[in-house]
Design an enzyme around this catalytic site. Structure first.
Site, PDB file in Angstrom:
ATOM      1  N   ILE A 168       0.837  -1.204   0.000  1.00 20.75           N
ATOM      2  CA  ILE A 168       0.000   0.000   0.000  1.00 20.75           C
ATOM      3  C   ILE A 168       0.875   1.258   0.000  1.00 20.75           C
ATOM      4  O   ILE A 168       0.550   2.248  -0.665  1.00 20.75           O
ATOM      5  CB  ILE A 168      -0.943  -0.020   1.223  1.00 20.75           C
ATOM      6  CG1 ILE A 168      -1.900  -1.221   1.135  1.00 20.75           C
ATOM      7  CG2 ILE A 168      -1.747   1.275   1.319  1.00 20.75           C
ATOM      8  CD1 ILE A 168      -2.644  -1.531   2.441  1.00 20.75           C
ATOM      9  N   ARG A 213      13.431   0.989   4.785  1.00 21.70           N
ATOM     10  CA  ARG A 213      14.657   0.627   5.508  1.00 21.70           C
ATOM     11  C   ARG A 213      15.557  -0.239   4.640  1.00 21.70           C
ATOM     12  O   ARG A 213      16.731  -0.397   4.930  1.00 21.70           O
ATOM     13  CB  ARG A 213      14.331  -0.068   6.826  1.00 21.70           C
ATOM     14  CG  ARG A 213      13.544  -1.330   6.711  1.00 21.70           C
ATOM     15  CD  ARG A 213      13.299  -1.967   8.069  1.00 21.70           C
ATOM     16  NE  ARG A 213      12.242  -2.967   8.029  1.00 21.70           N
ATOM     17  CZ  ARG A 213      11.894  -3.702   9.053  1.00 21.70           C
ATOM     18  NH1 ARG A 213      12.510  -3.581  10.209  1.00 21.70           N
ATOM     19  NH2 ARG A 213      10.923  -4.585   8.934  1.00 21.70           N
ATOM     20  N   ASP A 225      14.226   3.569   8.994  1.00 16.64           N
ATOM     21  CA  ASP A 225      13.688   2.452   9.781  1.00 16.64           C
ATOM     22  C   ASP A 225      12.904   3.082  10.921  1.00 16.64           C
ATOM     23  O   ASP A 225      13.486   3.740  11.793  1.00 16.64           O
ATOM     24  CB  ASP A 225      14.844   1.596  10.303  1.00 16.64           C
ATOM     25  CG  ASP A 225      14.357   0.416  11.163  1.00 16.64           C
ATOM     26  OD1 ASP A 225      13.208   0.468  11.678  1.00 16.64           O
ATOM     27  OD2 ASP A 225      15.122  -0.536  11.331  1.00 16.64           O
ATOM     28  N   VAL A 226      11.602   2.880  10.945  1.00 17.28           N
ATOM     29  CA  VAL A 226      10.758   3.611  11.900  1.00 17.28           C
ATOM     30  C   VAL A 226      10.901   3.106  13.336  1.00 17.28           C
ATOM     31  O   VAL A 226      10.352   3.715  14.251  1.00 17.28           O
ATOM     32  CB  VAL A 226       9.269   3.612  11.476  1.00 17.28           C
ATOM     33  CG1 VAL A 226       9.103   4.163  10.071  1.00 17.28           C
ATOM     34  CG2 VAL A 226       8.640   2.233  11.601  1.00 17.28           C
ATOM     35  N   ASN A 233       2.979   4.914   7.068  1.00 19.10           N
ATOM     36  CA  ASN A 233       2.407   3.693   6.484  1.00 19.10           C
ATOM     37  C   ASN A 233       3.084   2.425   6.964  1.00 19.10           C
ATOM     38  O   ASN A 233       2.439   1.372   7.052  1.00 19.10           O
ATOM     39  CB  ASN A 233       2.500   3.778   4.951  1.00 19.10           C
ATOM     40  CG  ASN A 233       2.240   2.438   4.304  1.00 19.10           C
ATOM     41  OD1 ASN A 233       1.102   2.002   4.166  1.00 19.10           O
ATOM     42  ND2 ASN A 233       3.309   1.734   3.914  1.00 19.10           N
ATOM     43  N   TYR A 240      -1.297  -6.654  16.929  1.00 13.25           N
ATOM     44  CA  TYR A 240      -1.564  -5.756  15.795  1.00 13.25           C
ATOM     45  C   TYR A 240      -2.780  -4.878  16.084  1.00 13.25           C
ATOM     46  O   TYR A 240      -2.737  -3.656  15.907  1.00 13.25           O
ATOM     47  CB  TYR A 240      -1.805  -6.598  14.545  1.00 13.25           C
ATOM     48  CG  TYR A 240      -2.100  -5.795  13.292  1.00 13.25           C
ATOM     49  CD1 TYR A 240      -1.063  -5.184  12.586  1.00 13.25           C
ATOM     50  CD2 TYR A 240      -3.400  -5.666  12.817  1.00 13.25           C
ATOM     51  CE1 TYR A 240      -1.328  -4.456  11.440  1.00 13.25           C
ATOM     52  CE2 TYR A 240      -3.667  -4.945  11.664  1.00 13.25           C
ATOM     53  CZ  TYR A 240      -2.636  -4.339  10.979  1.00 13.25           C
ATOM     54  OH  TYR A 240      -2.895  -3.610   9.839  1.00 13.25           O
ATOM     55  N   LYS A 265      -2.906  -0.711  16.610  1.00 13.27           N
ATOM     56  CA  LYS A 265      -3.643   0.213  15.734  1.00 13.27           C
ATOM     57  C   LYS A 265      -4.670   1.017  16.540  1.00 13.27           C
ATOM     58  O   LYS A 265      -4.937   2.174  16.215  1.00 13.27           O
ATOM     59  CB  LYS A 265      -4.312  -0.562  14.591  1.00 13.27           C
ATOM     60  CG  LYS A 265      -3.323  -1.210  13.610  1.00 13.27           C
ATOM     61  CD  LYS A 265      -2.493  -0.185  12.853  1.00 13.27           C
ATOM     62  CE  LYS A 265      -1.694  -0.841  11.710  1.00 13.27           C
ATOM     63  NZ  LYS A 265      -0.885   0.125  10.957  1.00 13.27           N
ATOM     64  N   VAL A 268      -6.591  -5.505   1.982  1.00 18.36           N
ATOM     65  CA  VAL A 268      -5.921  -5.274   0.700  1.00 18.36           C
ATOM     66  C   VAL A 268      -4.945  -6.413   0.384  1.00 18.36           C
ATOM     67  O   VAL A 268      -4.204  -6.881   1.260  1.00 18.36           O
ATOM     68  CB  VAL A 268      -5.164  -3.925   0.743  1.00 18.36           C
ATOM     69  CG1 VAL A 268      -4.430  -3.681  -0.571  1.00 18.36           C
ATOM     70  CG2 VAL A 268      -6.116  -2.780   1.044  1.00 18.36           C
ATOM     71  N   THR A 312      -1.844  -7.673  -0.319  1.00 20.22           N
ATOM     72  CA  THR A 312      -0.414  -7.333  -0.216  1.00 20.22           C
ATOM     73  C   THR A 312       0.254  -8.508   0.492  1.00 20.22           C
ATOM     74  O   THR A 312      -0.422  -9.477   0.866  1.00 20.22           O
ATOM     75  CB  THR A 312      -0.198  -6.066   0.658  1.00 20.22           C
ATOM     76  OG1 THR A 312      -0.691  -6.347   1.974  1.00 20.22           O
ATOM     77  CG2 THR A 312      -0.896  -4.845   0.093  1.00 20.22           C
TER      78      THR A 312
HETATM   79  P1  NAP Z   1       3.307  -4.889   3.492  1.00 18.36           P
HETATM   80  O1  NAP Z   1       3.145  -5.180   2.049  1.00 18.36           O
HETATM   81  O2  NAP Z   1       3.758  -5.944   4.428  1.00 18.36           O
HETATM   82  O3  NAP Z   1       4.235  -3.595   3.631  1.00 18.36           O
HETATM   83  C1  NAP Z   1       4.631  -3.120   4.879  1.00 18.36           C
HETATM   84  C2  NAP Z   1       5.742  -2.117   4.659  1.00 18.36           C
HETATM   85  O4  NAP Z   1       6.170  -1.600   5.925  1.00 18.36           O
HETATM   86  C3  NAP Z   1       6.964  -2.744   3.990  1.00 18.36           C
HETATM   87  O5  NAP Z   1       7.527  -1.845   3.087  1.00 18.36           O
HETATM   88  C4  NAP Z   1       7.895  -2.955   5.178  1.00 18.36           C
HETATM   89  O6  NAP Z   1       9.264  -2.989   4.823  1.00 18.36           O
HETATM   90  C5  NAP Z   1       7.575  -1.702   5.962  1.00 18.36           C
HETATM   91  N1  NAP Z   1       8.111  -1.749   7.321  1.00 18.36           N
HETATM   92  C6  NAP Z   1       7.831  -2.624   8.315  1.00 18.36           C
HETATM   93  N2  NAP Z   1       8.572  -2.335   9.383  1.00 18.36           N
HETATM   94  C7  NAP Z   1       9.329  -1.254   9.072  1.00 18.36           C
HETATM   95  C8  NAP Z   1      10.283  -0.483   9.754  1.00 18.36           C
HETATM   96  N3  NAP Z   1      10.662  -0.758  11.017  1.00 18.36           N
HETATM   97  N4  NAP Z   1      10.831   0.598   9.123  1.00 18.36           N
HETATM   98  C9  NAP Z   1      10.481   0.888   7.868  1.00 18.36           C
HETATM   99  N5  NAP Z   1       9.607   0.183   7.145  1.00 18.36           N
HETATM  100  C10 NAP Z   1       9.034  -0.872   7.749  1.00 18.36           C
HETATM  101  O7  NAP Z   1       1.920  -4.376   4.123  1.00 18.36           O
HETATM  102  P2  NAP Z   1       0.741  -3.453   3.556  1.00 18.36           P
HETATM  103  O8  NAP Z   1      -0.458  -4.305   3.471  1.00 18.36           O
HETATM  104  O9  NAP Z   1       1.190  -2.677   2.361  1.00 18.36           O
HETATM  105  O10 NAP Z   1       0.562  -2.508   4.828  1.00 18.36           O
HETATM  106  C11 NAP Z   1       0.804  -1.104   4.794  1.00 18.36           C
HETATM  107  C12 NAP Z   1       0.052  -0.472   5.952  1.00 18.36           C
HETATM  108  O11 NAP Z   1      -1.363  -0.721   5.796  1.00 18.36           O
HETATM  109  C13 NAP Z   1       0.420  -1.050   7.327  1.00 18.36           C
HETATM  110  O12 NAP Z   1       0.467  -0.037   8.286  1.00 18.36           O
HETATM  111  C14 NAP Z   1      -0.740  -1.999   7.621  1.00 18.36           C
HETATM  112  O13 NAP Z   1      -0.940  -2.200   9.007  1.00 18.36           O
HETATM  113  C15 NAP Z   1      -1.899  -1.245   6.984  1.00 18.36           C
HETATM  114  N6  NAP Z   1      -3.069  -2.087   6.678  1.00 18.36           N
HETATM  115  C16 NAP Z   1      -2.985  -3.084   5.755  1.00 18.36           C
HETATM  116  C17 NAP Z   1      -4.107  -3.860   5.474  1.00 18.36           C
HETATM  117  C18 NAP Z   1      -4.099  -4.951   4.448  1.00 18.36           C
HETATM  118  O14 NAP Z   1      -5.147  -5.635   4.286  1.00 18.36           O
HETATM  119  N7  NAP Z   1      -3.038  -5.158   3.686  1.00 18.36           N
HETATM  120  C19 NAP Z   1      -5.316  -3.610   6.151  1.00 18.36           C
HETATM  121  C20 NAP Z   1      -5.371  -2.585   7.086  1.00 18.36           C
HETATM  122  C21 NAP Z   1      -4.227  -1.824   7.334  1.00 18.36           C
HETATM  123  P3  NAP Z   1      10.229  -4.252   5.249  1.00 18.36           P
HETATM  124  O15 NAP Z   1      10.170  -5.214   4.115  1.00 18.36           O
HETATM  125  O16 NAP Z   1      11.561  -3.590   5.407  1.00 18.36           O
HETATM  126  O17 NAP Z   1       9.683  -4.830   6.533  1.00 18.36           O
END
Ligand code: NAP
Length: 249
Positions: A32, A52, A77-78, A104, A172, A176, A205, A207
């Site tokens: 996302i 990161r 890196d957050v 994000n 998780y 949130k 979503v 992902t």
């Molecule tokens: P994703 O594909 O797993 O991507 C997560 C991203 O966060 C990756 O780029 C990951 O990089 C990065 N990240 C994690 N820890 C980090 C750190 N310490 N420093 C910097 N980057 C870091 O997940 P996504 O589905 O796109 O999720 C994005 C956001 O949407 C998240 O906040 C998630 O909670 C929220 N969300 C997602 C969904 C869903 O259905 N997908 C639903 C509700 C909310 P690394 O590879 O380095 O870990």
């Protein structure tokens, strides 16, 4: 066009084609976050693509910048205060303001119910999903205060809704819920300074985190964040949104 510090001629030319608005998205090399960064660049913002992982982050920024968009990689890196401070210094050496911050980056590492939840999973999840956005927002506030009506958007989740809370993914979900409280706190502190702060749930979503069964595309998941960052009503702050509508906490 607003003044941008330290840009070379090429970048000044690039910024002639953008509208002078500047965004940072964390966790933006995939999922996302990548799509939010891509959509903001398509809306003619200059986008700092935060990640990161250096190789992946650079590739993502290059891919977004292809075709005349304006994007560059920033390492962040957050969970690491030094990395956050270094990123803030690096961005401040490139530009003199920030208009959009999208917190994000997030993790979902739960494998057990709350009755068996271990400290490490809980603390790491809070460090990434809750404390990370606090630290990143604090570090970038000086630049955001120099933006023109800046927007801070925390990517939250319906799993954090207390009104819907069940038993799944405890670390998780709690992280949130707490992130939503972070949104309320920053919104109250920044209201008089013209900076809006909101939480957005992207929906379920497809992902790496959401998995292949998720019904939504990343385009759909990113849409409300992009809307809020670019054309959402300025009076909207301290709210939790999905699909451009406020939803219960
Ligand atoms: P994703 O594909 O797993 O991507 C997560 C991203 O966060 C990756 O780029 C990951 O990089 C990065 N990240 C994690 N820890 C980090 C750190 N310490 N420093 C910097 N980057 C870091 O997940 P996504 O589905 O796109 O999720 C994005 C956001 O949407 C998240 O906040 C998630 O909670 C929220 N969300 C997602 C969904 C869903 O259905 N997908 C639903 C509700 C909310 P690394 O590879 O380095 O870990």
């Amino acid at each position: 066009m607003r003044k941008l510090a330290g840009w070379n001629t090429h970048l000044e030319e690039v910024l002639e084609v953008v509208n002078g608005r500047i965004a940072l998205v964390t966790g933006a090399y995939k999922g996302i976050g990548y799509e939010i960064a891509r959509q903001l660049a398509a809306k003619r913002l200059h986008v700092f693509v935060g990640a990161r992982k250096v190789t992946e982050g650079k590739q993502a920024a290059e891919s977004i910048a292809a075709g005349g968009r304006s994007a560059e990689f920033i390492e962040i890196d957050v969970t690491n205060p030094e990395s956050i401070q270094a990123a803030a210094r690096a961005v401040a050496s490139r530009v003199d303001h920030l208009d959009v911050l999208v917190n994000n980056a997030g993790i979902l590492d739960d494998t057990k119910g709350i009755d068996e939840l271990d400290d490490d999973t809980f603390l790491q999840t809070l460090a990434t999903n809750t404390l990370g956005p606090i630290r990143v927002t604090q570090a970038f506030l000086p630049l955001l205060k120099r933006g023109s009506g800046a927007s801070i958007i925390n990517v939250s989740s319906g799993m954090g809704q207390l009104s819907e809370m069940g038993e799944t993914y405890p670390a998780y979900s709690i992280s949130k819920t707490a992130l939503n409280a972070v949104t309320r706190q920053f919104a109250a502190v920044l209201r008089d300074q013209g900076i809006t702060v909101n939480s957005v749930c992207p929906g379920w979503v497809k992902t790496d985190m959401g998995g292949p069964e998720a019904p939504r595309t990343v385009e759909e998941g990113a849409e409300t964040v992009t809307w809020l960052a670019t054309e959402g009503p300025r009076e909207l702050t301290g709210q939790f949104l999905r699909d451009r509508q406020t939803i219960p906490w």
